[in-house]
Design an enzyme around this catalytic site. Sequence first.
Site, PDB file in Angstrom:
ATOM      1  CD  GLU A   1      33.711  41.779  35.658  1.00 15.53           C
ATOM      2  OE1 GLU A   1      35.048  41.751  35.430  1.00 15.53           O
ATOM      3  OE2 GLU A   1      33.435  40.456  36.028  1.00 15.53           O
TER       4      GLU A   1
ATOM      5  CG  PHE B   1      41.381  40.728  23.350  1.00 15.95           C
ATOM      6  CD1 PHE B   1      41.055  39.236  23.385  1.00 15.95           C
ATOM      7  CD2 PHE B   1      41.919  41.122  24.319  1.00 15.95           C
ATOM      8  CE1 PHE B   1      41.172  38.479  24.518  1.00 15.95           C
ATOM      9  CE2 PHE B   1      42.079  40.712  25.807  1.00 15.95           C
ATOM     10  CZ  PHE B   1      41.691  39.108  25.705  1.00 15.95           C
ATOM     11  CD  GLN B   2      39.182  41.345  27.704  1.00 14.35           C
ATOM     12  OE1 GLN B   2      39.464  42.246  28.020  1.00 14.35           O
ATOM     13  NE2 GLN B   2      38.997  40.123  28.761  1.00 14.35           N
TER      14      GLN B   2
ATOM     15  CE  LYS C   1      44.390  50.771  27.732  1.00 12.96           C
ATOM     16  NZ  LYS C   1      45.156  49.540  27.824  1.00 12.96           N
TER      17      LYS C   1
ATOM     18  CG  MET D   1       8.780  30.860  44.681  1.00 15.13           C
ATOM     19  SD  MET D   1       7.405  30.750  45.964  1.00 15.13           S
ATOM     20  CE  MET D   1       7.800  32.550  46.759  1.00 15.13           C
TER      21      MET D   1
END
Length: 561
Positions: free
Chosen positions: A51, A113-114, A163, A467
């Site tokens: 993602e 959940f999630q 959802k 760096m």
Amino acid sequence: MQLTGSQILIECLKEQGVDTIFGYPGGAVLNIYDELYRHQDEIRHILTSHEQGASHAADGYARSTGKVGVCLATSGPGATNLVTGIATAYMDSVPMIAITGNVAVNLLGKDSFQEVDIAGITMPITKHNFIVKDVDKLADTLRKAFVIAQTGRPGPVLVDIAKDVTANKAEYVKAEISDIERVKDTIIGSDVEIALTMIKESKKPMIFVGGGAVISEAEDALMEFVLKVDAPVTDTLMGKGAFSGEHSYYTGMLGMHGTKTANLSVTECDLLITVGARFSDRVTGNAKKFAKNAKILQIDIDPVEINKNVLVSHCITGDIKEVLTILNEKLEQHNNKEWVEHVLSMKEKFPLKYRGDVLTGPYILETLYKLTEGNAIITTEVGQHQMWSAQYFIYKTPRTFLTSGGLGTMGYGLGACIGAKIGNPDKTVVNIAGDGCFRMNMNEIATAARYQIPIIQIVFNNHVLGMVRQWQTLFYGQRYSHTTLNDNVDFVKLAEAMGAKAYRITKREEVEPILKKVLALNEPVVLDCQIASDDKVWPMVAPGAAIEEVFTEEDLEAKKG
């Protein structure tokens, strides 16, 4: 007509002219993905490997095209994986819509959940964010999100959708989308007159260009302004290409790794005209000593940036292009020949230098510039390679240098490269990375290979975190704590395993022929360029020092000896 929330979402995206979404599916966005399947001929979905890659691809698409980039992720870890990309876009004022799914309304706040409060998490790093719990509000919310992302100083907006909202139905009426108006009403006539007087009284003006000039698409007005004021120009990372790097008045980048000419000229000038820049600490060095001999005139769309990091003498607030257009109409032709010649003489005296006997990043970039004639979009990760890309590839036009300036996000460039290539299919798009950065996002080579997106990934492979090692060398007594990447990862084999072409370059003589071959290919390719571990970016300003204390390797050796 009655549509589901997912159908309304797709119709609203079509209203906005969205042709591409970057994302990764999951349970909370399955209804949206089902609808995307039905509209795949109208909206292209690019499945990234992660993602975060989707958020950076949406960012690169937006920066390179000027359109709004869109990314999509599911709830919980899918949403949190977007956070770094959202913060990157926020710091660099990139218009982006991040759409996330969440659990159903009746499960919100129950540690389902999630489930995660992504709106709360992203509140400090978005222009605005929304939680949609009612399908009747979905269309208006999406339209507002696009307006907010593009209005004034652009930035990312998050739309989190429960959802069940994506399944519920509501009445949808197509809306006609109006163009976003430029910010003009804050431009005050008396402010313009004061600015004109400051310019008229100046004998040693310097023009300092930032990302606001790119966002405003002010390059033509800026060129006219520079020539009328008759002043040399310097820029920031974000401002590259707003004023052509090929123009004789261009002095190079300002700041920690800016040119000696730019840093010394800003220190000597009597008027610093700052166009769409926010005086980042990497630009100013010691802010109390910055442009100490100058009055500062700041032109910016965001009033919050005025007097935030550096106190200015005067300001004009408004869209950069609009402000410059007004100033140009009123400006007399100025002549600062003596000052300009002095600055240009410094360009001759203090050129950028690198070793000519071994393979180096600067040589690769100069060769790439020569072979493409500068007609390429360059994306970068963050580190030494990023600074070399700013120094040694010359940017003639805006939206051709895409890099994470404010947040400094290692892992940004490859996703941005994919997004930029999709937004600009007819242009050569190249990502420049160090090996440390490439490890963070090389899974997106699989994305480019899957869709046969013909990007070029160049890795400056010095087997260290370059760096950080440079700072450890100069300021930490050469204690190389966890910056040596002494493993046996073979980037050529990895790239080939993911479906891309790959070549290894180990000496200067190989650079031009291999680059010519790669530029002629129309497929994703990785170049593993083996450079020395202790190559450094010069010039440099030590942290906390004034920019006039800029030094090169030769200065350092002379001081030691």
